[in-house]
Write a protein that holds these residues in place. Structure first.
Motif, PDB file in Angstrom:
ATOM      1  N   VAL A  11       0.830  -1.215   0.000  1.00 35.72           N
ATOM      2  CA  VAL A  11       0.000   0.000   0.000  1.00 35.72           C
ATOM      3  C   VAL A  11       0.860   1.259   0.000  1.00 35.72           C
ATOM      4  O   VAL A  11       0.426   2.315  -0.438  1.00 35.72           O
ATOM      5  N   ALA A  12       2.092   1.175   0.502  1.00 44.26           N
ATOM      6  CA  ALA A  12       3.026   2.310   0.531  1.00 44.26           C
ATOM      7  C   ALA A  12       4.173   2.050  -0.451  1.00 44.26           C
ATOM      8  O   ALA A  12       4.808   1.000  -0.389  1.00 44.26           O
ATOM      9  N   ASN A  13       4.421   3.006  -1.334  1.00 39.66           N
ATOM     10  CA  ASN A  13       5.469   2.846  -2.336  1.00 39.66           C
ATOM     11  C   ASN A  13       6.837   3.192  -1.735  1.00 39.66           C
ATOM     12  O   ASN A  13       7.472   4.181  -2.092  1.00 39.66           O
ATOM     13  N   THR A  14       7.282   2.357  -0.838  1.00 39.35           N
ATOM     14  CA  THR A  14       8.549   2.560  -0.126  1.00 39.35           C
ATOM     15  C   THR A  14       9.742   2.418  -1.065  1.00 39.35           C
ATOM     16  O   THR A  14      10.744   3.133  -0.926  1.00 39.35           O
ATOM     17  N   ASN A  15       9.663   1.521  -2.026  1.00 36.05           N
ATOM     18  CA  ASN A  15      10.786   1.335  -2.952  1.00 36.05           C
ATOM     19  C   ASN A  15      11.118   2.618  -3.703  1.00 36.05           C
ATOM     20  O   ASN A  15      12.288   2.897  -3.953  1.00 36.05           O
ATOM     21  N   LEU A  16      10.116   3.397  -4.070  1.00 34.45           N
ATOM     22  CA  LEU A  16      10.384   4.656  -4.771  1.00 34.45           C
ATOM     23  C   LEU A  16      11.244   5.574  -3.907  1.00 34.45           C
ATOM     24  O   LEU A  16      12.179   6.211  -4.399  1.00 34.45           O
TER      25      LEU A  16
END
Length: 122
Positions: A11-16
């Motif tokens: 749900v959270a685009n942490t990789n970006l």
């Protein structure tokens, strides 16, 4: 009935945010550029807070919650990240009945933390 959802890169685009900070390749995990224990640091916590939600993730989970499903978020984020994770979910409009942080890869909560709430009160 419960639905369990991972937080980071679900749900959270942490990789970006990791790409922005370290220039890490997304085809290698764990990325060697990310120092061990990074997410236990202030900088690591700020990175988690900056992550943007994936499009329509909150709306999709709201639909499921409206259908009567209970939503739990389960994460290997450090236990100290529980409060900021709950705040992040609230800020971005995610329904949450339970949030668990600090779980290891086997799902055991060695030092894990959780927060449970009634529908809509987390």
């Amino acid at each position: 009935m419960w639905i369990a959802v991972d937080v980071d890169n679900t749900v959270a685009n942490t990789n970006l945010e990791l790409v922005r900070r370290f220039g890490v390749p997304l085809n290698k995990y764990p990325a060697p550029e990310v120092p061990p224990g990074f997410f236990n640091t202030e900088e690591g916590m700020r990175l988690l807070q900056r992550a943007e939600p994936f499009p329509r993730a909150a709306e999709t989970l709201k639909t499921l919650a409206d259908l009567g499903y209970r939503i739990a978020y389960i994460s290997s984020r450090p236990g100290d990240a529980l409060f900021l994770t709950v705040r992040w979910l609230q800020k971005h409009g995610f329904p949450a009945d339970q949030v668990l942080c600090g779980l290891d890869r086997q799902g055991e909560g060695g030092g894990g933390h959780e927060r449970t709430a009634g529908r809509g009160s987390l």
